[in-house]
Design a protein around this motif. Structure first.
Motif, PDB file in Angstrom:
ATOM      1  N   GLY A 162      -0.493  -6.930   9.480  1.00 30.80           N
ATOM      2  CA  GLY A 162      -0.935  -7.422   8.710  1.00 30.80           C
ATOM      3  C   GLY A 162      -0.443  -8.702   9.188  1.00 30.80           C
ATOM      4  O   GLY A 162      -0.131  -9.044  10.405  1.00 30.80           O
ATOM      5  N   ALA A 163      -0.162  -9.499   8.537  1.00 27.24           N
ATOM      6  CA  ALA A 163       0.189 -10.731   9.616  1.00 27.24           C
ATOM      7  C   ALA A 163       1.657 -11.389   9.162  1.00 27.24           C
ATOM      8  O   ALA A 163       2.162 -12.411   9.496  1.00 27.24           O
ATOM      9  N   GLY A 164       2.460 -10.135   9.487  1.00 33.18           N
ATOM     10  CA  GLY A 164       3.578 -10.558   9.280  1.00 33.18           C
ATOM     11  C   GLY A 164       3.933 -10.340  11.262  1.00 33.18           C
ATOM     12  O   GLY A 164       4.196  -9.842  11.832  1.00 33.18           O
ATOM     13  N   GLY A 165       4.748 -11.503  11.511  1.00 28.63           N
ATOM     14  CA  GLY A 165       5.193 -12.022  12.543  1.00 28.63           C
ATOM     15  C   GLY A 165       4.252 -12.148  13.468  1.00 28.63           C
ATOM     16  O   GLY A 165       3.271 -12.282  13.430  1.00 28.63           O
ATOM     17  N   THR A 166       4.831 -13.068  14.650  1.00 24.12           N
ATOM     18  CA  THR A 166       4.152 -12.837  16.068  1.00 24.12           C
ATOM     19  C   THR A 166       4.300 -11.527  16.741  1.00 24.12           C
ATOM     20  O   THR A 166       5.060 -10.690  17.125  1.00 24.12           O
ATOM     21  N   TRP A 167       3.457 -11.244  17.755  1.00 16.32           N
ATOM     22  CA  TRP A 167       3.512  -9.917  18.736  1.00 16.32           C
ATOM     23  C   TRP A 167       3.130 -10.879  20.017  1.00 16.32           C
ATOM     24  O   TRP A 167       2.765 -11.427  20.686  1.00 16.32           O
ATOM     25  N   ASP A 168       4.932 -10.409  20.754  1.00 13.20           N
ATOM     26  CA  ASP A 168       5.109 -10.569  22.601  1.00 13.20           C
ATOM     27  C   ASP A 168       4.945  -9.805  23.203  1.00 13.20           C
ATOM     28  O   ASP A 168       4.111  -8.096  21.896  1.00 13.20           O
ATOM     29  N   THR A 169       5.451  -9.150  24.665  1.00 20.82           N
ATOM     30  CA  THR A 169       5.985  -8.435  24.834  1.00 20.82           C
ATOM     31  C   THR A 169       6.408  -7.373  24.684  1.00 20.82           C
ATOM     32  O   THR A 169       6.213  -6.078  24.697  1.00 20.82           O
ATOM     33  N   ARG A 170       7.689  -7.827  24.686  1.00 22.60           N
ATOM     34  CA  ARG A 170       8.325  -6.666  23.913  1.00 22.60           C
ATOM     35  C   ARG A 170       8.355  -6.290  22.577  1.00 22.60           C
ATOM     36  O   ARG A 170       8.134  -5.243  22.633  1.00 22.60           O
ATOM     37  N   ARG A 171       7.937  -6.706  21.145  1.00 19.47           N
ATOM     38  CA  ARG A 171       7.009  -6.038  20.379  1.00 19.47           C
ATOM     39  C   ARG A 171       6.720  -4.409  20.766  1.00 19.47           C
ATOM     40  O   ARG A 171       6.112  -3.874  20.172  1.00 19.47           O
ATOM     41  N   ALA A 172       5.514  -5.448  21.551  1.00 22.04           N
ATOM     42  CA  ALA A 172       4.251  -4.154  21.680  1.00 22.04           C
ATOM     43  C   ALA A 172       4.867  -3.506  22.782  1.00 22.04           C
ATOM     44  O   ALA A 172       4.152  -1.581  22.028  1.00 22.04           O
ATOM     45  N   VAL A 173       5.322  -3.243  23.550  1.00 17.91           N
ATOM     46  CA  VAL A 173       5.944  -2.516  23.647  1.00 17.91           C
ATOM     47  C   VAL A 173       6.881  -1.288  22.920  1.00 17.91           C
ATOM     48  O   VAL A 173       6.807  -0.090  23.170  1.00 17.91           O
ATOM     49  N   THR A 174       8.008  -1.704  22.356  1.00 17.06           N
ATOM     50  CA  THR A 174       8.684  -1.036  20.845  1.00 17.06           C
ATOM     51  C   THR A 174       7.668  -0.652  19.965  1.00 17.06           C
ATOM     52  O   THR A 174       7.477   0.790  19.913  1.00 17.06           O
ATOM     53  N   ALA A 175       6.089  -1.473  20.363  1.00 14.89           N
ATOM     54  CA  ALA A 175       5.424  -1.013  19.175  1.00 14.89           C
ATOM     55  C   ALA A 175       4.964   1.184  19.283  1.00 14.89           C
ATOM     56  O   ALA A 175       4.900   1.617  19.230  1.00 14.89           O
ATOM     57  N   LEU A 176       4.455  -0.140  20.841  1.00 18.40           N
ATOM     58  CA  LEU A 176       3.485   1.611  21.852  1.00 18.40           C
ATOM     59  C   LEU A 176       4.667   2.539  22.025  1.00 18.40           C
ATOM     60  O   LEU A 176       4.288   4.010  21.838  1.00 18.40           O
ATOM     61  N   ALA A 177       5.917   2.286  21.753  1.00 14.57           N
ATOM     62  CA  ALA A 177       6.418   3.518  22.206  1.00 14.57           C
ATOM     63  C   ALA A 177       7.101   3.958  20.608  1.00 14.57           C
ATOM     64  O   ALA A 177       6.874   5.552  21.077  1.00 14.57           O
ATOM     65  N   ALA A 178       6.937   3.636  19.574  1.00 19.20           N
ATOM     66  CA  ALA A 178       6.804   4.707  18.351  1.00 19.20           C
ATOM     67  C   ALA A 178       5.937   5.280  18.080  1.00 19.20           C
ATOM     68  O   ALA A 178       6.159   6.466  17.684  1.00 19.20           O
ATOM     69  N   ALA A 179       5.216   5.017  19.424  1.00 16.55           N
ATOM     70  CA  ALA A 179       3.658   5.661  18.832  1.00 16.55           C
ATOM     71  C   ALA A 179       3.415   6.940  20.161  1.00 16.55           C
ATOM     72  O   ALA A 179       2.089   7.608  20.075  1.00 16.55           O
ATOM     73  N   GLY A 180       4.339   7.087  20.413  1.00 21.94           N
ATOM     74  CA  GLY A 180       4.440   7.443  21.591  1.00 21.94           C
ATOM     75  C   GLY A 180       4.312   8.003  23.222  1.00 21.94           C
ATOM     76  O   GLY A 180       3.884   8.341  23.735  1.00 21.94           O
ATOM     77  N   HIS A 181       4.036   6.097  23.279  1.00 20.97           N
ATOM     78  CA  HIS A 181       3.414   5.713  24.306  1.00 20.97           C
ATOM     79  C   HIS A 181       4.092   4.547  25.633  1.00 20.97           C
ATOM     80  O   HIS A 181       4.640   3.887  24.673  1.00 20.97           O
ATOM     81  N   GLN A 182       4.740   5.016  26.451  1.00 19.09           N
ATOM     82  CA  GLN A 182       5.828   4.341  27.279  1.00 19.09           C
ATOM     83  C   GLN A 182       5.359   3.564  28.605  1.00 19.09           C
ATOM     84  O   GLN A 182       4.395   4.135  28.834  1.00 19.09           O
ATOM     85  N   VAL A 183       4.931   1.898  28.047  1.00 21.16           N
ATOM     86  CA  VAL A 183       4.652   1.619  29.267  1.00 21.16           C
ATOM     87  C   VAL A 183       5.249   0.759  29.580  1.00 21.16           C
ATOM     88  O   VAL A 183       6.467   0.086  28.571  1.00 21.16           O
ATOM     89  N   ALA A 184       4.968   0.076  31.130  1.00 22.47           N
ATOM     90  CA  ALA A 184       6.219  -1.204  31.605  1.00 22.47           C
ATOM     91  C   ALA A 184       5.192  -2.971  30.316  1.00 22.47           C
ATOM     92  O   ALA A 184       4.279  -3.129  30.427  1.00 22.47           O
ATOM     93  N   ASP A 185       6.065  -4.001  30.705  1.00 19.78           N
ATOM     94  CA  ASP A 185       5.657  -4.824  29.833  1.00 19.78           C
ATOM     95  C   ASP A 185       4.509  -5.318  30.335  1.00 19.78           C
ATOM     96  O   ASP A 185       3.967  -5.818  29.728  1.00 19.78           O
ATOM     97  N   LYS A 186       3.914  -5.067  31.832  1.00 20.58           N
ATOM     98  CA  LYS A 186       3.221  -5.931  32.620  1.00 20.58           C
ATOM     99  C   LYS A 186       1.159  -5.132  32.048  1.00 20.58           C
ATOM    100  O   LYS A 186       0.503  -5.934  31.468  1.00 20.58           O
ATOM    101  N   ARG A 187       1.702  -3.289  31.649  1.00 25.89           N
ATOM    102  CA  ARG A 187       0.711  -3.291  30.347  1.00 25.89           C
ATOM    103  C   ARG A 187       0.227  -3.635  29.623  1.00 25.89           C
ATOM    104  O   ARG A 187      -0.262  -3.631  28.774  1.00 25.89           O
ATOM    105  N   ALA A 188       1.786  -3.854  28.630  1.00 28.13           N
ATOM    106  CA  ALA A 188       1.846  -4.357  27.536  1.00 28.13           C
ATOM    107  C   ALA A 188       1.116  -5.590  27.680  1.00 28.13           C
ATOM    108  O   ALA A 188       0.131  -5.678  26.232  1.00 28.13           O
TER     109      ALA A 188
END
Length: 218
Positions: A162-188
């Motif tokens: 929801g509206a919890g906090g902000t989203w940046d590259t680091r948070r996106a990489v972490t969230a994708l990793a938790a979902a089983g997707h390993q991506v580089a910062d550029k891709r995130a």
């Protein structure tokens, strides 16, 4: 006796020494200058989009494509295509992707004076390049499928928080990793931009030059 040597992406120093050795033994060395599927794939991947179309249509036409089929609504000369194909062949030889003696897989046909009536490919090469083109296009489809899946996974994570906090590259990489997707910062970063364009995220104030987003209100 026949010895086959394959060197993937040789550095310049090694390549110079190897070529010098082969030159010394030129009378006894026969280079394999045939088009293989691997070489054809490397060739096709390196082509600009318009030149790719020439090769693809020639393969589809069993070894020939007429200039009218290439121009479409264009009325300009096709000589620029020939130059691009020639430069690519030379560049690939310098990179060690194929020997300098390899023949162009596709050549311009025409009445002369720079005019091009079409492009021809030797019929023996058609099945080789058909397999190569199929492999490259399948890779592209798989990449597109994975890209969409990654975008969907991050969108789901954004909506879940929801509206919890902000989203940046680091948070996106972490969230994708938790979902089983390993991506580089550029891709995130690209996925975050895609979600912002889709209205899932909205741009917040940048932090230290980094793009930061909030979940959009729904």
């Amino acid at each position: 006796m026949r010895i086959t040597i394959t060197v993937d992406q040789p550095d310049s120093a090694f390549q110079e020494k190897l070529l010098a050795l082969l030159a010394e033994q030129a009378a006894h060395v026969e280079l394999d200058a045939t088009w293989t599927r691997e070489r054809a794939e490397a060739y096709y991947r390196s082509l600009p989009s318009r030149a790719r179309r020439i090769v693809a249509l020639a393969v589809a036409g069993d070894g020939y494509v007429a200039s009218d089929d290439l121009r479409g609504e264009e009325t300009t000369s096709l000589r620029g295509h020939s130059a691009a194909l020639k430069r690519l062949l030379q560049r690939g030889a310098l990179q060690g992707l194929w020997p300098e003696s390899i023949q162009p897989p596709i050549t311009p046909q025409g009445p002369g004076f720079g005019k091009v009536a079409g492009y021809a490919m030797d019929e023996d090469l058609v099945p080789v390049f058909f397999a190569a083109l199929t492999g490259v296009e399948n890779e592209h489809e798989e990449w597109t499928r994975q890209r969409m899946t990654q975008k969907e996974a991050l969108e789901q994570a954004v909506r879940a928080h929801g509206a919890g906090g902000t989203w940046d590259t680091r948070r996106a990489v972490t969230a994708l990793a938790a979902a089983g997707h390993q991506v580089a910062d550029k891709r995130a970063r690209q996925i975050l931009r895609d979600l912002a364009e889709a209205g899932v995220l909205v741009t917040a104030d940048s932090a230290g030059g980094r793009a930061v987003y909030h979940a959009a209100a729904h």
